[in-house]
Design a protein around this motif. Structure first.
Motif, mmCIF file in Angstrom:
data_model
loop_
_atom_site.group_PDB
_atom_site.id
_atom_site.type_symbol
_atom_site.label_atom_id
_atom_site.label_comp_id
_atom_site.label_asym_id
_atom_site.label_seq_id
_atom_site.Cartn_x
_atom_site.Cartn_y
_atom_site.Cartn_z
ATOM 1 N N ILE A 76 -24.919 8.206 38.836
ATOM 2 C CA ILE A 76 -24.396 6.877 38.506
ATOM 3 C C ILE A 76 -24.848 6.014 39.623
ATOM 4 C CG2 ILE A 76 -22.192 5.532 39.203
ATOM 5 C CD1 ILE A 76 -20.472 7.773 38.072
ATOM 6 N N THR A 77 -25.316 6.526 40.935
ATOM 7 C CA THR A 77 -25.866 5.834 41.964
ATOM 8 C C THR A 77 -27.280 5.270 41.509
ATOM 9 O OG1 THR A 77 -24.738 6.806 43.669
ATOM 10 C CG2 THR A 77 -26.683 5.880 44.414
ATOM 11 N N SER A 78 -27.981 6.336 40.703
ATOM 12 C CA SER A 78 -29.282 5.990 40.366
ATOM 13 C C SER A 78 -29.426 4.908 39.211
ATOM 14 C CB SER A 78 -30.300 7.304 39.775
ATOM 15 O OG SER A 78 -29.419 7.661 38.518
ATOM 16 N N LEU A 79 -28.132 4.510 38.671
ATOM 17 C CA LEU A 79 -28.187 3.773 37.550
ATOM 18 C C LEU A 79 -27.555 2.316 37.887
ATOM 19 C CD1 LEU A 79 -27.073 5.823 34.579
ATOM 20 C CD2 LEU A 79 -29.361 4.872 34.934
ATOM 21 N N GLU A 80 -27.331 2.011 39.329
ATOM 22 C CA GLU A 80 -26.797 1.125 39.772
ATOM 23 C C GLU A 80 -27.438 -0.283 39.406
ATOM 24 O OE1 GLU A 80 -25.015 -0.680 44.148
ATOM 25 O OE2 GLU A 80 -25.891 1.429 43.927
ATOM 26 N N GLY A 81 -26.879 -1.267 38.943
ATOM 27 C CA GLY A 81 -27.335 -2.491 38.726
ATOM 28 C C GLY A 81 -27.929 -2.470 37.024
ATOM 29 N N THR A 82 -27.803 -1.103 36.385
ATOM 30 C CA THR A 82 -28.271 -1.492 34.936
ATOM 31 C C THR A 82 -26.884 -1.244 33.932
ATOM 32 O OG1 THR A 82 -28.422 1.046 34.747
ATOM 33 C CG2 THR A 82 -30.173 -0.024 35.685
ATOM 34 N N TYR A 83 -27.068 -1.549 32.929
ATOM 35 C CA TYR A 83 -25.909 -1.410 31.849
ATOM 36 C C TYR A 83 -25.959 -0.449 31.259
ATOM 37 C CZ TYR A 83 -22.630 -3.128 28.258
ATOM 38 O OH TYR A 83 -21.525 -3.041 27.210
ATOM 39 N N TRP A 84 -24.689 0.194 31.148
ATOM 40 C CA TRP A 84 -24.276 1.574 30.214
ATOM 41 C C TRP A 84 -22.971 1.277 29.730
ATOM 42 C CZ3 TRP A 84 -21.140 5.066 32.225
ATOM 43 C CH2 TRP A 84 -20.869 4.959 33.722
ATOM 44 N N VAL A 85 -22.634 2.160 28.773
ATOM 45 C CA VAL A 85 -21.291 2.241 28.533
ATOM 46 C C VAL A 85 -20.959 4.041 28.572
ATOM 47 C CG1 VAL A 85 -19.858 2.181 26.365
ATOM 48 C CG2 VAL A 85 -21.618 0.373 26.716
ATOM 49 N N THR A 86 -22.091 4.709 27.715
ATOM 50 C CA THR A 86 -21.473 6.028 27.827
ATOM 51 C C THR A 86 -22.535 6.820 28.598
ATOM 52 O OG1 THR A 86 -20.401 5.706 25.954
ATOM 53 C CG2 THR A 86 -20.787 8.088 26.559
ATOM 54 N N LEU A 87 -22.480 7.696 29.671
ATOM 55 C CA LEU A 87 -23.351 8.587 29.857
ATOM 56 C C LEU A 87 -23.226 10.054 29.330
ATOM 57 C CD1 LEU A 87 -23.782 7.508 33.629
ATOM 58 C CD2 LEU A 87 -25.221 6.676 31.492
ATOM 59 N N GLU A 88 -23.866 10.866 28.984
ATOM 60 C CA GLU A 88 -23.524 12.169 28.178
ATOM 61 C C GLU A 88 -24.278 13.179 29.148
ATOM 62 O OE1 GLU A 88 -24.720 12.453 24.375
ATOM 63 O OE2 GLU A 88 -23.981 10.348 23.735
ATOM 64 N N PHE A 89 -23.393 14.221 29.665
ATOM 65 C CA PHE A 89 -23.720 15.305 30.435
ATOM 66 C C PHE A 89 -23.536 16.774 29.578
ATOM 67 C CE2 PHE A 89 -22.647 11.901 33.386
ATOM 68 C CZ PHE A 89 -23.896 12.009 34.442
ATOM 69 N N SER A 90 -23.675 16.331 28.339
ATOM 70 C CA SER A 90 -23.667 17.678 27.419
ATOM 71 C C SER A 90 -24.046 16.890 26.105
ATOM 72 C CB SER A 90 -22.404 18.298 27.297
ATOM 73 O OG SER A 90 -22.415 19.417 26.498
ATOM 74 N N LYS A 91 -24.667 17.898 25.136
ATOM 75 C CA LYS A 91 -25.065 17.255 24.062
ATOM 76 C C LYS A 91 -24.181 17.873 22.938
ATOM 77 C CE LYS A 91 -28.541 21.243 23.087
ATOM 78 N NZ LYS A 91 -29.715 21.249 22.945
ATOM 79 N N LEU A 92 -23.005 18.305 23.126
ATOM 80 C CA LEU A 92 -22.082 19.019 22.319
ATOM 81 C C LEU A 92 -20.820 18.391 22.067
ATOM 82 C CD1 LEU A 92 -22.029 22.743 22.826
ATOM 83 C CD2 LEU A 92 -23.643 21.662 21.228
ATOM 84 N N GLY A 93 -20.384 17.749 20.884
ATOM 85 C CA GLY A 93 -19.126 17.105 20.603
ATOM 86 C C GLY A 93 -18.658 16.131 21.546
ATOM 87 N N TYR A 94 -17.457 16.176 22.072
ATOM 88 C CA TYR A 94 -16.779 15.164 22.703
ATOM 89 C C TYR A 94 -16.717 16.030 24.247
ATOM 90 C CZ TYR A 94 -14.010 10.956 23.551
ATOM 91 O OH TYR A 94 -13.696 9.580 24.108
ATOM 92 N N ILE A 95 -17.730 16.623 24.741
ATOM 93 C CA ILE A 95 -17.860 17.194 25.926
ATOM 94 C C ILE A 95 -18.760 16.380 27.023
ATOM 95 C CG2 ILE A 95 -18.627 19.513 27.111
ATOM 96 C CD1 ILE A 95 -17.895 20.909 24.733
ATOM 97 N N GLY A 96 -18.230 16.170 28.011
ATOM 98 C CA GLY A 96 -19.152 15.564 29.089
ATOM 99 C C GLY A 96 -19.541 14.154 28.941
#
Length: 486
Positions: free
Chosen positions: A249-269
């Motif tokens: 989150i800190t590394s993306l400060e100042g950029t626009y995002w809605v969803t960050l994904e920390f797993s590639k499966l389903g509704y996880i992470g």
């Protein structure tokens, strides 16, 4: 019959008015893409309500069938759908608190779990255990876990609450574990729904109810923290996952995002800003019968103008359940990017990037410095070409790692190059540059890595420069640039 015609004319006038608004918005699209998308979302909501109402107006048979299978009544529709006119407001649901103490303060991250009775296996307790065991004492102060026991079977809920309170009593007392239930009377129709994708009726009911389960969970968690991450109820966590998420989150400060994904499966992470949760909850409710939740999430992200997936590797969460919550079928899905032991995510402090290399399409320099699974790609570099990182503030660097090439393009590496660090930044034309550089070392097999840089460099570092020492025929991919600060 006359009333039916009048209703249709009224709805036609409504739709005509909406189209007029959209036509006016068309000229504003270049100035405000997000505003246009917001109107588009509202338009879709009105369209959905119009279509749903049209089904009822088409004939009484549909209404009779729905009434007989679900004991439908007008009050149920009113408190389920009355909030859709305020797409960002809270949904009016009275939750039952099954295990909780008052939340004394807003946390950094809320972790949401929704669980129902499974025909085979139960992984909820192991999931909760993993969340707490994989977090340090300091991390526990910044998280809250909300479990929505979404099954309508009260006996099962009672057993689960008893098990949860016995095993995690101190977390409940500390206010970091809350167990809730949204009563059945708040749910919309779950029988006789549209059979999209030729799914059987019980499958449609299962995935539609799951959308509503998640919507009510999101709605509850909207004001409990700054950020929210959704997990399923059969998940194992990576050690110190919160610290990893905070770094990203800190590394993306100042950029626009809605969803960050920390797993590639389903509704996880899947991570969200908490201020987006009411809109997401409404969105899932509005289209609950259309498609599975993870498909809806893709549309939600796109409507809020995040075009591309932003997924981080390695994954922080792993699916561990063997039996699905749908009919107890086998589910062997695994995330092969998952690492359970703690890993060292780079700090990558805020910086501007510059290169005089010929960039290919949209593989710009900034993608090499991001934690996202992206990279810089340039056409064959010449001797003397540079790739420069200019930090916003001078930093002490503990470790530097630069990787070039990819698995499928193993020859697109930096064959001959060096890495320099610089100081004394000055404004030059329309950019900032370092005046002096000190060479740290050469690239070997396309990679550079050095630890304890702060013990070798006598000054605070303003710039890092990748310097091409010999012209090459191959294109160049800079896959990642990672900086750890002292």
């Amino acid at each position: 019959m006359m009333n039916s015609i009048q209703d249709r004319m009224f709805k036609f006038c409504q739709m005509k008015h909406i189209f007029e608004i959209l036509d006016k918005m068309r000229c504003l699209r270049k100035r405000s893409t997000v505003s246009f998308l917001g109107v588009l979302v509202i338009f879709l909501l009105f369209m959905n309500l119009y279509i749903e109402d049209s089904y009822v107006l088409e004939g009484d048979k549909q209404l009779i069938r729905e009434t007989s299978t679900h004991q439908l009544n007008s009050e149920r529709y009113v408190h389920t759908f009355k909030d859709f006119s305020n797409f960002s407001g809270a949904i009016n649901v009275t939750y039952r608190y099954l295990a909780a103490t008052p939340l004394q303060r807003k946390r950094f991250l809320t972790i949401g779990l929704s669980s129902v009775k499974r025909k085979k296996g139960n992984y909820l307790l192991e999931t909760i255990k993993s969340i707490f065991e994989q977090s340090s004492y300091e991390e526990l102060k910044e998280i809250s876990v909300v479990v929505h026991l979404a099954d309508f079977n009260s006996s099962w809920r009672d057993v689960m609450v008893q098990d949860i309170t016995q095993k995690f009593a101190h977390h409940i007392i500390a206010g970091r574990l809350i167990v809730i239930h949204a009563p059945e009377e708040y749910y919309p129709i779950l029988d006789g729904l549209k059979r999209n994708y030729n799914d059987p009726e019980d499958r449609v009911r299962f995935r539609s109810k799951q959308n509503v389960d998640y919507a009510f969970l999101l709605n509850f968690c909207a004001n409990t923290s700054d950020y929210y991450v959704m997990l399923e109820d059969d998940v194992r966590c990576s050690k110190n996952f919160l610290t990893a998420i905070k770094k990203v989150i800190t590394s993306l400060e100042g950029t626009y995002w809605v969803t960050l994904e920390f797993s590639k499966l389903g509704y996880i992470g899947k991570l969200y800003h908490s201020h987006d949760l009411p809109r997401l909850a409404h969105f899932l409710l509005m289209f609950y019968q259309e498609m599975p939740c993870d498909w809806l999430l893709t549309h939600f992200r796109g409507l809020l103008a995040q075009k591309n997936v932003i997924r981080f590797k390695p994954s922080l969460f792993q699916h561990m359940g063997y039996y699905s919550s749908y009919k107890g079928t086998e589910n062997k899905l695994k995330d092969d990017d998952f690492e359970e032991e703690s890993f060292d995510i780079p700090d990558n402090p805020p910086a501007n990037l510059y290169t005089n290399m010929n960039v290919f399409e949209n593989y710009e320099a900034s993608k090499a410095y991001s934690s996202v699974d992206e990279y810089f790609w340039g056409k064959p570099p010449s001797a003397g070409d540079v790739f420069v990182i200019i930090f916003e503030n001078p930093i002490l660097i503990k470790k530097i790692k630069v990787s070039t090439g990819t698995e499928d393009r193993q020859n697109d590496i930096l064959h001959h190059g060096a890495l320099d660090v610089g100081e004394n930044v000055v404004d030059f034309k329309q950019s900032r540059q370092c005046v002096t550089y000190l060479r740290l070392g050469e690239f070997k097999s396309g990679n550079f890595e050095m630890s304890e840089v702060n013990q070798k460099i006598p000054f605070d570092i303003n710039c890092i420069r990748i310097y091409v020492t010999k012209t090459q025929k191959e294109w160049l991919i800079i896959r990642s640039i990672s900086i750890w600060t002292s």
